[in-house]
Enzyme design. Structure first.
Site, PDB file in Angstrom:
ATOM      1  N   LYS A   1       0.837  -1.197   0.000  1.00  0.00           N
ATOM      2  CA  LYS A   1       0.000   0.000   0.000  1.00  0.00           C
ATOM      3  C   LYS A   1       0.872   1.247   0.000  1.00  0.00           C
ATOM      4  O   LYS A   1       1.961   1.253   0.600  1.00  0.00           O
ATOM      5  CB  LYS A   1      -0.867   0.050   1.266  1.00  0.00           C
ATOM      6  CG  LYS A   1      -1.957  -0.984   1.389  1.00  0.00           C
ATOM      7  CD  LYS A   1      -2.671  -0.812   2.716  1.00  0.00           C
ATOM      8  CE  LYS A   1      -3.760  -1.844   2.931  1.00  0.00           C
ATOM      9  NZ  LYS A   1      -4.927  -1.595   2.065  1.00  0.00           N
TER      10      LYS A   1
ATOM     11  N   ASP B   1      -3.073  -7.504  -1.469  1.00  0.00           N
ATOM     12  CA  ASP B   1      -3.785  -6.535  -0.625  1.00  0.00           C
ATOM     13  C   ASP B   1      -5.274  -6.872  -0.510  1.00  0.00           C
ATOM     14  O   ASP B   1      -6.009  -6.175   0.176  1.00  0.00           O
ATOM     15  CB  ASP B   1      -3.600  -5.117  -1.180  1.00  0.00           C
ATOM     16  CG  ASP B   1      -3.985  -4.050  -0.182  1.00  0.00           C
ATOM     17  OD1 ASP B   1      -4.035  -4.355   1.021  1.00  0.00           O
ATOM     18  OD2 ASP B   1      -4.237  -2.906  -0.603  1.00  0.00           O
TER      19      ASP B   1
ATOM     20  N   ARG C   1     -10.506 -11.257   2.513  1.00  0.00           N
ATOM     21  CA  ARG C   1     -11.432 -12.290   2.046  1.00  0.00           C
ATOM     22  C   ARG C   1     -10.799 -13.675   2.092  1.00  0.00           C
ATOM     23  O   ARG C   1     -11.502 -14.677   2.165  1.00  0.00           O
ATOM     24  CB  ARG C   1     -11.931 -11.942   0.643  1.00  0.00           C
ATOM     25  CG  ARG C   1     -10.896 -12.003  -0.452  1.00  0.00           C
ATOM     26  CD  ARG C   1     -11.299 -11.198  -1.660  1.00  0.00           C
ATOM     27  NE  ARG C   1     -11.297  -9.766  -1.372  1.00  0.00           N
ATOM     28  CZ  ARG C   1     -11.648  -8.822  -2.236  1.00  0.00           C
ATOM     29  NH1 ARG C   1     -12.053  -9.173  -3.448  1.00  0.00           N
ATOM     30  NH2 ARG C   1     -11.608  -7.561  -1.899  1.00  0.00           N
TER      31      ARG C   1
END
Length: 467
Positions: A244, A314, A318
């Site tokens: 990120k 990233d 999930r």
């Protein structure tokens, strides 16, 4: 240093008093109970009853006798929540009693907002607590509201704690503290044992960190319908090898907000002794960067047997949820609720205040919508849009964890998770934010629970419990 969860916060409890000071809630005209001198004083202070306006009334000796709180118009109140929380932080020291023609729901929201206004995160620096205390309004269940406030305080404490003091081990310890408080059972699967026990995706996401990944399971209750809560516990998310940028990494201590929220909800359920069997699953990891980090285009076989191609490291939330949801589904409980700070797409669509939820069950959706409105805990239903199913099918594997194109990101993430819940009919996924960007009544800037109070209000309808 242990996490200060569920600590005794007097400002978040109702006060006991034989003679509380009256706090008059007024929309327009002044209350008939005021003396001529008090009416003159209020007019001299320019009190009009506008929303949030406060006027303290003196007695003949110059002490406190009462106060006025402007309730404004229905239109002005619709633009926010927990308006009375402003009084909790603005009124002088004393015990106050609400006086006014409020509905039961409005009175409960006002009272809970007052309690929540007493929250402050004090692990590293002390904060001044409000000195004004509230006498529980007649007809309300004080113990229930205090349990809800304590659950929310737990959620906020967990989210607000920075990652250096809130890794997977520390989160597990906080869950153990909660289990010990309520007599619940706890077990954990840690590190490489995750692979041995059939949780390869949880291990893959957390393997690059020296802080071992784990799956924490808590059980409570022996009778009634079975409710399973699954919360994303990514204690910090660098993005992995798909690193990120700094601007996106700044709030990633809150990426365990789903776990924090289900733990706050679990406290509410257990403190209120709801007649159900509760199971809480928290896959908790740190998504770090090192030589053994999982990589883009790696393919893993999940606990469910579905293969998953990693197209963005990233999109890790999930993945850990997939194994935990498959584990939850194996018991075929009456209801599975999944909470996660999952996608930026949800924030773009609905902003920070309104989390979307997904379910195929119309009755569950209706119960949640009603509960959200009843307790001022907003939610908005979004669709499991089946025509987008092909977006999560990459060809080389059964599933793609990060479909290309960038559109409908919250929906495709929800569709991904649904693939792992095939035996349980009742399934709801919540894509929450878990953060208050700027201070608002009853919600200081920082971690915040979303959806837990709505779920609590909806549980009787969703599980057939006594109202």
């Amino acid at each position: 240093m242990s996490l200060p969860v569920l600590s005794d916060r007097p400002a978040m409890r109702f006060a006991q008093s034989d003679a509380p000071l009256p706090l008059y809630i007024t929309e327009g005209g002044l209350p008939a109970a005021l003396t001529e001198a008090q009416v003159a004083w209020a007019k001299a202070q320019g009190f009009t009853g506008a929303l949030g306006q406060i006027c303290v009334l003196p007695d003949a000796e110059g002490g406190l006798s009462a106060a006025l709180f402007g309730w404004g118009s229905a239109a002005s109140r619709a633009r926010g929540r927990f308006h009375l929380a402003r009084a909790a932080t603005a009124l002088p020291e004393g015990v106050w009693s609400l006086q006014g023609d409020l509905s039961s729901a409005a009175s409960e929201e006002a009272a809970l907002g007052w309690l929540l206004a007493g929250y402050a995160y004090e692990r590293y620096a002390k904060a001044a607590a409000p000195k004004a205390r509230l006498h529980c309004p007649a007809g309300l269940d004080a113990a229930r509201l205090e349990a809800i406030a304590a659950g929310e305080a737990l959620t906020r404490d967990l989210i607000n704690t920075p990652a250096n003091d809130m890794g997977p081990e520390e989160l597990e310890r906080a869950i153990k503290d909660l289990a010990d408080q309520h007599g619940a059972e706890l077990k954990s699967i840690i590190g490489e044992k995750l692979v041995e026990k059939g949780f390869p995706l949880i291990y893959a996401v957390g393997q690059a960190s020296p802080r071992a990944p784990r799956l924490v399971e808590m059980r409570w209750g022996s009778e009634g319908p079975e409710l399973t809560l699954v919360g994303k516990g990514v204690c910090f998310d660098t993005g992995g090898l798909n690193l990120k940028p700094g601007s996106s990494m700044g709030l990633m201590k809150k990426d365990m907000g789903g776990a924090a929220t289900v733990l706050g909800l679990a406290h509410m359920i257990m403190a209120l002794k709801l007649p159900l069997r509760l199971r809480v699953l928290v896959p908790t990891v740190e998504n770090a960067v090192s030589g053994n980090a999982f990589r883009p285009q790696d393919v893993y076989t999940s606990r469910k047997g579905l293969t998953v191609e990693i197209n963005n490291t990233d999109a890790e939330g999930r993945l850990v949820l997939a194994d935990a949801l498959a584990y939850a589904d194996e018991e075929n409980p009456d209801l599975v609720l999944c909470m996660a700070t999952l996608t930026g797409a949800a924030r773009v669509a609905l902003g920070p205040d309104v989390p979307p939820f997904y379910t195929d069950d119309e009755d569950l959706a209706a119960a949640l919508a009603e509960g959200a409105a009843q307790v001022a805990d907003p939610l908005w239903r979004m669709p499991f849009w089946c025509p987008y199913e092909d977006k999560i099918e990459p060809g080389i594997a059964d599933l793609d964890n990060a479909p290309a194109g960038g559109m409908a990101g919250s929906i495709t993430a929800a569709l991904f998770l649904r693939r792992f819940v095939t035996e349980t009919e009742g399934f709801v996924h919540f894509d929450i934010y878990g953060w208050q960007p700027s201070a608002a009544p009853a919600r200081p800037k920082g971690g915040v629970g979303q959806g837990a109070r709505a779920i609590l209000a909806a549980l009787p309808a969703m599980l057939g419990l006594p109202a």
